[in-house]
Structure formats: C-alpha cells, structure tokens
Design a protein around this motif. Structure first.
Motif, PDB file in Angstrom:
ATOM      1  N   HIS A  20       0.826  -1.211   0.000  1.00  0.00           N
ATOM      2  CA  HIS A  20       0.000   0.000   0.000  1.00  0.00           C
ATOM      3  C   HIS A  20       0.861   1.262   0.000  1.00  0.00           C
TER       4      HIS A  20
ATOM      5  N   SER B 282      -4.213  -4.361  -7.341  1.00  0.00           N
ATOM      6  CA  SER B 282      -5.642  -4.524  -7.040  1.00  0.00           C
ATOM      7  C   SER B 282      -6.006  -5.895  -6.443  1.00  0.00           C
TER       8      SER B 282
ATOM      9  N   GLU C  13      -5.779  -7.486  -0.725  1.00  0.00           N
ATOM     10  CA  GLU C  13      -6.660  -6.912   0.303  1.00  0.00           C
ATOM     11  C   GLU C  13      -6.008  -7.180   1.650  1.00  0.00           C
ATOM     12  N   HIS C  14      -6.330  -6.359   2.643  1.00  0.00           N
ATOM     13  CA  HIS C  14      -5.767  -6.599   3.973  1.00  0.00           C
ATOM     14  C   HIS C  14      -6.689  -7.473   4.824  1.00  0.00           C
ATOM     15  N   SER C  15      -6.094  -8.152   5.778  1.00  0.00           N
ATOM     16  CA  SER C  15      -6.865  -8.882   6.783  1.00  0.00           C
ATOM     17  C   SER C  15      -6.345  -8.444   8.162  1.00  0.00           C
TER      18      SER C  15
ATOM     19  N   ARG D 283     -12.164  -9.169  11.824  1.00  0.00           N
ATOM     20  CA  ARG D 283     -13.060  -8.158  11.235  1.00  0.00           C
ATOM     21  C   ARG D 283     -14.173  -7.771  12.189  1.00  0.00           C
TER      22      ARG D 283
ATOM     23  N   ARG E 212      -4.174  -3.384   8.853  1.00  0.00           N
ATOM     24  CA  ARG E 212      -3.364  -3.829   7.710  1.00  0.00           C
ATOM     25  C   ARG E 212      -2.345  -4.877   8.157  1.00  0.00           C
TER      26      ARG E 212
ATOM     27  N   PHE F 158      -1.801  -9.560   4.177  1.00  0.00           N
ATOM     28  CA  PHE F 158      -2.716  -9.629   3.032  1.00  0.00           C
ATOM     29  C   PHE F 158      -3.613 -10.843   3.210  1.00  0.00           C
ATOM     30  N   SER F 159      -4.756 -10.786   2.569  1.00  0.00           N
ATOM     31  CA  SER F 159      -5.704 -11.888   2.635  1.00  0.00           C
ATOM     32  C   SER F 159      -5.276 -12.951   1.620  1.00  0.00           C
TER      33      SER F 159
END
Ligand SMILES: Cc1cc2nc3c(=O)[nH]c(=O)nc-3n(C[C@H](O)[C@H](O)[C@H](O)COP(=O)(O)OP(=O)(O)OC[C@H]3O[C@@H](n4cnc5c(N)ncnc54)[C@H](O)[C@@H]3O)c2cc1C
Length: 440
Positions: free
Chosen positions: A267, A281, A284-286, A332, A372, A375-376
């Motif tokens: 990022h 793209s 994504e973060h987890s 989450r 952050r 990454f997922s």
C-alpha cells in the motif's frame, strides 16, 4: 564493493540487508520509523511511564520457518527464541487438552495426544485423520488447490462442523490470518504439511523471550560494519531514468547505489514508485487484534493456550501469569468495536477459560487493532503476487506480499528478502544463494 540501497526495515528489508552485507556488499537501509521490525516490532506502552516495551502483537513462529530461524542465527539471536512442545486447547468452562508429539515417528507423532483430545469425539477424530491422509496424498497430485478455499476442501472431505470449528479453524485461521471460507486451500495444505506432518518437531512454537524490536536492535548490527541502518529516513520517491533506478529521494537528499531493493508494503509502493506497472488490485488486507491485559495477580500458570468456540483465539502469558496478550486473527468483527467493547468481550471470555480472572483486578489494558496486519491469502492470489526480479535491471522487490511461496508471515518476509538479495547479488555479478529450502 558494490553499494545496495534497501528501502524498508521490516523483516524483508532487514533480511536482504543482512544477507548482502554478510556477502561483502555495502548496504544502506532506510526505515521511516525510529526502530526496526516493521509489523513485527515493539514500542513503549503509550501514556504509561513504566517504560515497558510491548510488541504490537504477539508474534510466533514454528520450527518449520527455516529462513526466519536462519535470519535469527545470522544475527546471533536464535538463543532468544524459546521453543514450546505442547499446545494447550481450552474449552469454555476450563477443560484443557494438550497436543504434543509422542514417541512415534512422523507423520504419526501426534497419534497418542490426538487420541486423547477431549474436545473432539471419535467420529470427528476419524474424519480428521482421513482428511490428513488425503491432504498428504493430494498435496502434489491435485491441481487447482490455489483456486478453491480450504472450507471447500474440508466440506468435500466431509468434515463434521465440530472438527472444522475446533480443529481446522482453530489452527489455520491464526496461522494464515484468514477465515477458512476466504483462504486458498494451498495455504491450509502448506501449514498442515510443513507444521504438523512433515517432521516430528516442525510444529514446535517459537516465542521470543524479549520484545521483538530488541531482537534486531541497532546494537545487534555492530558486528556488520558494511550495513548502515538509518532510522527516521523515509524514501519519498524512487527516481527512474532510462529504464534503471537512478536514485532515491529522501526528505533531505537523493541517495544513489549500484542496486536498489524495495521492501516496502504494497500500500506504500504506488506513491513511492508510481512508474512501476504493478497490479496491486488483487491485494486486500486482513486485520489482527492484540489485547494486552495486566492483572494485580497471576491468573494462569500456562505459558499459552488456544481458546475454543469464542472470539479470542490465543492467550500468551507474558509475565508470571499477570501480563497476558490475547490475539484474534482475521478480526473483522472487532474492527468496528470501541476499545471498551473489545475489553469487555475479552474479559468476559477470558473468565470462561481462566476462572482466576474473576477474582483478579485489571490494572491496565491496551488494545491494538492492526487493520493492515497481513494480506488476505485468498484463492487465485498466489500467481498474481510479483516475483522479486523486476523488469528494471538494478531494482528488486521484497516484502511478505511478493511471491515467496508462503502466506503473509515473518517466514514469508524473510524468504522474500533472501530472494531479492539473490537477485541483487546476481545483478551485481556476484551470484549467491541465501534461500533455504522448506523442510519437505
Ligand atoms: C498484529 C500482527 C500479528 C502478526 N502475527 C504474526 C505471527 O505470529 N507470526 C508471523 O510469522 N507473522 C505474523 N504477522 C505477520 C508479519 O508481521 C509480517 O508478515 C511481516 O513482519 C512483514 O514484514 P515485511 O518486511 O514484509 O513488511 P513490514 O514489516 O510492513 O515492513 C515494511 C517497513 O517499511 C517501512 N516503511 C514504510 N514506508 C516507508 C518509506 N517510505 N521509507 C522507508 N521505510 C518505509 C515501514 O515502517 C516498515 O518498517 C503478524 C502481523 C501483525 C500486524
């Protein structure tokens, strides 16, 4: 002596700097923060005059993390990692089952303790044993494991809801920081194979016996005079000219070198190097949430434990049973909660597992939501992760998000650092091998 400039002082940057510095290159590393370690680091407890350093979250490794262990060895701190041979599973109400290797050789080394686990019934255990055999068989033969989720695969193997919840989810969500229905089956396979089947001791859990940042504190680097770590130095812009990197702009000047390694997170990189045509793209973060609790008295004698059927997944006893760190991976559900709501939930759940909490007084608490964190590791991502070699001949990429063969972990970060260092060494005309192969 060739000069290498490394951007980012997390484990990826530190490991590439160490490998190259030990091979005779002159390395300068720029880290924007005042301390090393990136996401695996420590800082003084905010608004507290005790001077106590806390880890941003408990970090653990398994003995199968051979490159991370090699990094600690190179730095001379491997003796500060304590390896634990037992995993304690606790059910609400406090019943404890211990998972540790027995006398049989791998892959049967857990047979005795697996049979004695009290939180699974016989049907669950037979199903899990069947699935582990299938996993061992399908590891190399089944195509498309990166295209399906681990939950898809477990359902295909007809695992019971209890086996999924109390065994597979309990182990894999913390290892990969993602839910079973969002993680690629290939990563679940890798953890189960390397950590629990391939060798009898590879599951042993390593926990540093000092704060993370002290593991790689500046004093540890004194034996390596060719490595210059510069803290509070941000890379503002990588300057590209004629298809090569010409230098890196910082707040005060432009630094030049023969080769450049970015070990910046995905990022951050677009702003520092907009010319790179990487597709960020798919990432994504987890999140991970760490909860630090200090009590007025000891509330447990266990060194650590994993809690079943609740939100809190792991407890680490940091000091004499009075200072505990709780960890929730893929957290989450906690991200939107207030600090107080998180603490109320944590204390309520903790009392179900450790009854002594009910008599204890909480003296202080600290909640860290790392949105952050990693990454997922979702299906389809693996082949989209960029490799360390780039189209720019004097520029390599490192970072846990680059293609290391591992999910977002300290081992993945060090693997990426060693791979980037190998690419740099080759580009500088002094090829070298730093990456150690997986144990199996
Ligand atoms: C809460 C939490 C718990 C975790 N638990 C575990 C665990 O138990 N086990 C495990 O193996 N892994 C765990 N991880 C994952 C692990 O921490 C990461 O995968 C690993 O540390 C990533 O290292 P890295 O070097 O790739 O990235 P980072 O650590 O993010 O390093 C990047 C560095 O670049 C610096 N930087 C950013 N911008 C600039 C700039 N412009 N100029 C210079 N420097 C810059 C940052 O300050 C940072 O130090 C956890 C992560 C978190 C957040």
């Amino acid at each position: 002596m060739a000069r290498v400039l490394v951007l980012g002082g997390g484990l990826a940057g530190l490991s590439s700097a160490l490998a190259l510095g030990q091979s005779g290159h002159q390395v300068t590393l720029l880290e924007s923060r005042p301390f090393p370690g990136g996401r695996a680091s420590s800082y003084p407890l905010p608004a507290d005059d005790s001077g106590e350093l806390i880890d941003n979250c408990q970090h653990i490794l398994l003995k199968c993390c051979v490159n991370l262990i090699d990094f600690y060895h190179r730095l001379g701190v491997l003796d500060r990692i304590r390896f634990h041979t037992g995993f304690y599973f606790i059910e609400p109400g406090g019943r404890i089952s211990v998972f540790r290797r027995g006398v049989l050789p791998a892959p049967l080394h857990f047979s005795e303790s697996f049979a004695s686990l009290r939180f699974l019934n016989l049907r669950d255990k037979l199903g899990i044993a069947r699935a582990l055999l299938a996993l061992r068989r399908e590891r190399h033969t089944r195509p498309g494991l990166d295209e399906i989720t681990m939950l898809d695969w477990l359902r295909e193997k007809r695992q019971s809801p209890r086996a999924i919840q109390r065994f597979w989810r309990q182990i894999l969500v913390s290892a990969i920081n993602e839910e079973l229905d969002r993680m690629a089956a290939s990563h679940g396979f890798q953890v189960c194979w390397l950590g629990f089947l391939a060798a009898a001791d590879s599951y042993e859990m390593g926990i540093p016996d000092l704060p993370l940042s002290e593991l790689y504190a500046p004093a540890r680097w004194q034996p390596f005079p060719t490595i210059d770590l510069r803290f509070r130095h941000s890379a503002r812009r990588i300057v590209f000219e004629h298809g090569r990197v010409a230098g890196v702009q910082t707040d005060s000047d432009t630094l030049t070198a023969d080769h450049y390694i970015s070990a910046l997170p995905f990022h951050v990189l677009p702003a520092v190097a907009p010319e790179l045509t990487l597709d960020y793209s798919p990432f994504e973060h987890s999140p991970i949430t760490g909860i630090h609790l200090w009590f007025d008295r000891p509330v447990t004698i266990l060194p650590h434990a994993t809690f079943l059927d609740r939100t809190i997944q792991w407890m680490y006893n940091k000091r004499g049973g009075r200072y505990l760190t709780l960890v929730v991976s893929a957290s989450r559900s906690l991200v939107a909660m207030s600090r107080q709501q998180v603490l109320d939930l944590a204390l309520r759940e903790l009392a179900e597992f450790l009854p002594a909490v009910r008599q204890a007084t909480l003296e202080k608490a600290h909640v860290v939501k790392e949105v952050r964190a990693t990454f997922s590791a979702r299906p389809g991502l693996e082949e989209l992760r960029p490799i360390q070699q780039t189209a720019v001949p004097n520029f390599s990429l490192a970072g846990d998000w680059t293609r290391s063969g591992w999910p977002s972990t300290m081992e993945g970060a060090v693997r990426s650092g060693y791979l980037a260092a190998e690419h740099a060494a080759a580009a500088l005309g002094a090829p070298a091998r730093f990456l150690l192969p997986d144990i199996a």
